[in-house]
Design an enzyme around this catalytic site. Sequence first.
Site, mmCIF file in Angstrom:
data_model
loop_
_atom_site.group_PDB
_atom_site.id
_atom_site.type_symbol
_atom_site.label_atom_id
_atom_site.label_comp_id
_atom_site.label_asym_id
_atom_site.label_seq_id
_atom_site.Cartn_x
_atom_site.Cartn_y
_atom_site.Cartn_z
ATOM 1 N N ARG A 1 0.827 -1.222 0.000
ATOM 2 C CA ARG A 1 0.000 0.000 0.000
ATOM 3 C C ARG A 1 0.858 1.268 0.000
ATOM 4 O O ARG A 1 0.476 2.285 0.578
ATOM 5 C CB ARG A 1 -0.962 0.032 1.207
ATOM 6 C CG ARG A 1 -1.984 -1.083 1.264
ATOM 7 C CD ARG A 1 -2.946 -1.046 0.094
ATOM 8 N NE ARG A 1 -4.061 -1.957 0.257
ATOM 9 C CZ ARG A 1 -4.056 -3.226 -0.157
ATOM 10 N NH1 ARG A 1 -2.997 -3.726 -0.754
ATOM 11 N NH2 ARG A 1 -5.121 -3.974 0.003
ATOM 12 N N SER B 1 -10.775 -0.746 3.094
ATOM 13 C CA SER B 1 -10.051 -0.834 4.369
ATOM 14 C C SER B 1 -9.639 0.573 4.798
ATOM 15 O O SER B 1 -8.992 1.280 4.026
ATOM 16 C CB SER B 1 -8.771 -1.657 4.204
ATOM 17 O OG SER B 1 -9.062 -2.944 3.736
ATOM 18 N N GLU C 1 -4.988 3.765 5.790
ATOM 19 C CA GLU C 1 -4.664 3.523 4.381
ATOM 20 C C GLU C 1 -5.295 4.652 3.547
ATOM 21 O O GLU C 1 -4.749 5.094 2.554
ATOM 22 C CB GLU C 1 -5.248 2.174 3.929
ATOM 23 C CG GLU C 1 -5.036 1.941 2.445
ATOM 24 C CD GLU C 1 -5.930 0.852 1.866
ATOM 25 O OE1 GLU C 1 -5.752 -0.310 2.243
ATOM 26 O OE2 GLU C 1 -6.785 1.191 1.032
HETATM 27 P P1 FAD Z 1 -8.862 8.501 -5.382
HETATM 28 O O1 FAD Z 1 -9.547 8.120 -4.135
HETATM 29 O O2 FAD Z 1 -9.517 9.495 -6.249
HETATM 30 O O3 FAD Z 1 -7.399 9.028 -5.035
HETATM 31 C C1 FAD Z 1 -6.552 8.306 -4.182
HETATM 32 C C2 FAD Z 1 -5.202 9.034 -4.110
HETATM 33 O O4 FAD Z 1 -4.585 9.038 -5.379
HETATM 34 C C3 FAD Z 1 -5.344 10.518 -3.736
HETATM 35 O O5 FAD Z 1 -4.206 10.883 -2.989
HETATM 36 C C4 FAD Z 1 -5.339 11.231 -5.092
HETATM 37 O O6 FAD Z 1 -4.862 12.557 -4.988
HETATM 38 C C5 FAD Z 1 -4.385 10.355 -5.874
HETATM 39 N N1 FAD Z 1 -4.670 10.288 -7.327
HETATM 40 C C6 FAD Z 1 -5.772 9.777 -7.909
HETATM 41 N N2 FAD Z 1 -5.636 9.796 -9.257
HETATM 42 C C7 FAD Z 1 -4.423 10.338 -9.526
HETATM 43 C C8 FAD Z 1 -3.701 10.629 -10.720
HETATM 44 N N3 FAD Z 1 -4.189 10.372 -11.930
HETATM 45 N N4 FAD Z 1 -2.477 11.203 -10.601
HETATM 46 C C9 FAD Z 1 -1.946 11.476 -9.395
HETATM 47 N N5 FAD Z 1 -2.578 11.214 -8.225
HETATM 48 C C10 FAD Z 1 -3.803 10.653 -8.294
HETATM 49 N N6 FAD Z 1 -7.617 -0.837 -2.514
HETATM 50 C C11 FAD Z 1 -6.781 -1.882 -2.640
HETATM 51 O O7 FAD Z 1 -5.557 -1.713 -2.790
HETATM 52 N N7 FAD Z 1 -7.247 -3.165 -2.587
HETATM 53 C C12 FAD Z 1 -8.557 -3.446 -2.406
HETATM 54 O O8 FAD Z 1 -8.940 -4.607 -2.360
HETATM 55 C C13 FAD Z 1 -9.464 -2.353 -2.277
HETATM 56 N N8 FAD Z 1 -10.786 -2.579 -2.068
HETATM 57 C C14 FAD Z 1 -11.629 -1.540 -1.933
HETATM 58 C C15 FAD Z 1 -12.994 -1.808 -1.739
HETATM 59 C C16 FAD Z 1 -13.900 -0.764 -1.603
HETATM 60 C C17 FAD Z 1 -15.363 -1.087 -1.395
HETATM 61 C C18 FAD Z 1 -13.444 0.583 -1.700
HETATM 62 C C19 FAD Z 1 -14.430 1.712 -1.603
HETATM 63 C C20 FAD Z 1 -12.087 0.867 -1.875
HETATM 64 C C21 FAD Z 1 -11.170 -0.193 -1.990
HETATM 65 N N9 FAD Z 1 -9.798 0.031 -2.184
HETATM 66 C C22 FAD Z 1 -8.943 -1.032 -2.334
HETATM 67 C C23 FAD Z 1 -9.263 1.397 -2.207
HETATM 68 C C24 FAD Z 1 -9.375 2.093 -3.596
HETATM 69 O O9 FAD Z 1 -10.261 1.400 -4.424
HETATM 70 C C25 FAD Z 1 -8.018 2.160 -4.289
HETATM 71 O O10 FAD Z 1 -7.077 2.831 -3.485
HETATM 72 C C26 FAD Z 1 -8.112 2.875 -5.646
HETATM 73 O O11 FAD Z 1 -6.901 2.736 -6.349
HETATM 74 C C27 FAD Z 1 -8.433 4.351 -5.503
HETATM 75 O O12 FAD Z 1 -8.697 4.845 -6.798
HETATM 76 P P2 FAD Z 1 -9.448 6.219 -7.012
HETATM 77 O O13 FAD Z 1 -9.370 6.536 -8.467
HETATM 78 O O14 FAD Z 1 -10.785 6.198 -6.416
HETATM 79 O O15 FAD Z 1 -8.478 7.202 -6.206
HETATM 80 N N1 EPU Z 2 -10.799 -10.402 10.146
HETATM 81 C C1 EPU Z 2 -11.457 -10.474 11.353
HETATM 82 N N2 EPU Z 2 -12.506 -9.624 11.543
HETATM 83 C C2 EPU Z 2 -12.925 -8.754 10.595
HETATM 84 C C3 EPU Z 2 -12.242 -8.688 9.370
HETATM 85 C C4 EPU Z 2 -11.167 -9.544 9.162
HETATM 86 O O1 EPU Z 2 -11.104 -11.247 12.225
HETATM 87 O O2 EPU Z 2 -13.902 -8.049 10.842
HETATM 88 C C5 EPU Z 2 -9.698 -11.352 9.881
HETATM 89 C C6 EPU Z 2 -10.156 -12.422 8.894
HETATM 90 O O3 EPU Z 2 -10.791 -13.476 9.551
HETATM 91 C C7 EPU Z 2 -8.856 -12.864 8.280
HETATM 92 C C8 EPU Z 2 -8.032 -11.576 8.297
HETATM 93 O O4 EPU Z 2 -8.640 -10.698 9.250
HETATM 94 O O5 EPU Z 2 -8.226 -13.800 9.095
HETATM 95 C C9 EPU Z 2 -7.917 -10.902 6.936
HETATM 96 O O6 EPU Z 2 -9.214 -10.522 6.484
HETATM 97 P P1 EPU Z 2 -9.562 -10.353 4.928
HETATM 98 O O7 EPU Z 2 -9.147 -11.555 4.174
HETATM 99 O O8 EPU Z 2 -10.968 -9.892 4.827
HETATM 100 O O9 EPU Z 2 -8.580 -9.235 4.420
HETATM 101 P P2 EPU Z 2 -8.056 -7.880 5.071
HETATM 102 O O10 EPU Z 2 -6.655 -8.083 5.529
HETATM 103 O O11 EPU Z 2 -9.021 -7.342 6.059
HETATM 104 C C10 EPU Z 2 -6.971 -7.056 2.874
HETATM 105 C C11 EPU Z 2 -6.892 -5.755 2.146
HETATM 106 C C12 EPU Z 2 -8.103 -5.592 1.265
HETATM 107 C C13 EPU Z 2 -8.138 -6.727 0.258
HETATM 108 C C14 EPU Z 2 -8.225 -8.056 1.031
HETATM 109 C C15 EPU Z 2 -8.139 -9.244 0.124
HETATM 110 C C16 EPU Z 2 -5.565 -4.250 3.483
HETATM 111 C C17 EPU Z 2 -5.547 -3.075 4.374
HETATM 112 N N3 EPU Z 2 -6.763 -4.652 3.069
HETATM 113 O O12 EPU Z 2 -8.059 -6.948 3.776
HETATM 114 O O13 EPU Z 2 -7.971 -4.366 0.550
HETATM 115 O O14 EPU Z 2 -9.238 -6.613 -0.608
HETATM 116 O O15 EPU Z 2 -7.117 -8.129 1.958
HETATM 117 O O16 EPU Z 2 -6.842 -9.379 -0.387
HETATM 118 O O17 EPU Z 2 -4.513 -4.800 3.156
HETATM 119 C C18 EPU Z 2 -8.433 -2.030 0.693
HETATM 120 O O18 EPU Z 2 -7.209 -1.862 0.625
HETATM 121 O O19 EPU Z 2 -9.241 -1.077 0.738
HETATM 122 C C19 EPU Z 2 -8.952 -3.390 0.707
HETATM 123 C C20 EPU Z 2 -10.245 -3.670 0.794
#
Ligand code: FAD
Ligand code: EPU
Length: 338
Positions: A164, A238, A334
Amino acid sequence: MLISENISLLPFNTFHIDVKAKYFADVKNENDFSELLQEEKFRSQQKLILGGGSNILFTKNFDGIVVKNSFTGISIVKEDENYVWVKAAAGEVWHQFVLWCIEKNLAGLENLSLIPGQVGAAPMQNIGAYGVEIKDVFDELEAVEIVTGEKVNFKNAECEFGYRESVFKNKFKNQFLISAVTFRLNKIPKFNVNYGDIKMTLDEMRVNELTIKAVSDAVIKIRTSKLPDPKVLGNAGSFFKNPVITKEEFDIFISKNPLANNYPQKDGTVKVPAGWLIEQCGWKGKIVGHTGSHKSQALVLVNYGGATGNEVYQLALDIQKSVHDKFGITIQPEVNLV
Ligand code: FAD
Ligand code: EPU
């Protein structure tokens, strides 16, 4: 170049926080951005580049100019026997881009299906899920330096990707607009299905032959069952990163918490799930005012409607403190706080 004034950012952030930007410009291509660079309203103001707004928490009105990146276009740049290089403009929707690659039978992004946001933000925090991070398939990106307008390319190593993390969140924070990203995708898939529930889900789906599409479908199924849909419930995924602690800290931690899941890293450190820590502190499913920690995923903070950014931030601080008090571990956000 049209610069609007006093614009609500409510439609532009998945946390559904109702704040305003003093100025707002929607840039559709590099020419738009070059024009914007000449404008006094741009040059004199604090700037924020915005993608899909899915990793941002606005805690106040933005007293400056928000630049929404709407660059579009996907193209194949080159290919060889094993790989295809695909370039996507920063404003493309990430999941639509992943589906485009799957449709073309190009492997490498399927585990990253359904992550919200745009292509341009993906390198910012080296997005990751289900055992894959973009650094695994990232080739290079094109960016424009905001102050000089100069175009700069960044290769994989220059982005300093980590969990991240990237150079754009650290020493180059707010200095570049990312305009396009090129990925090196595999013609012959190397499936990564060991993480989490993927195998089990593929079995449930009765998948006999592994395909890129099947892995993507499994990831979509898992994500849909666990994570709240931001269209329905405001959130930014997250809220915190999973803390990474030293082996010595971990030995003490696990002796006191033998049931905690944990992920040993190659360098000897150990990643501990923040969701587990938060749940153990009693926050999971708890509603505080207009906000709370989600009932199915404690790591996701949500806006039940009408929450201010500060309300969410205060909840995050309270959660951070209680995790520190109980476990001696500091969890770091994050989400980008603005
Ligand atoms: P924004 O929120 O618009 O911007 C994020 C940052 O990037 C800001 O600092 C912004 O200034 C900068 N930025 C955006 N675009 C540009 C650009 N073109 N040039 C320079 N800077 C820029 N993230 C994960 O890593 N893994 C996950 O599994 C994951 N799951 C998610 C699930 C949900 C339901 C949600 C809501 C979010 C999740 N995220 C996850 C976080 C998010 O989706 C990612 O961080 C995504 O890349 C953000 O993209 P965005 O375009 O919305 O960025
Ligand atoms: N867990 C709990 N309680 C909860 C949630 C999770 O005990 O309420 C435990 C689960 O049981 C498991 C562990 O935590 O043992 C990990 O949980 P999970 O697999 O749901 O993944 P996470 O670590 O919570 C990360 C990323 C997610 C990504 C998933 C799948 C980060 C900060 N988050 O979540 O990314 O989608 O793994 O790879 O690394 C994001 O970055 O926004 C995001 C959603």
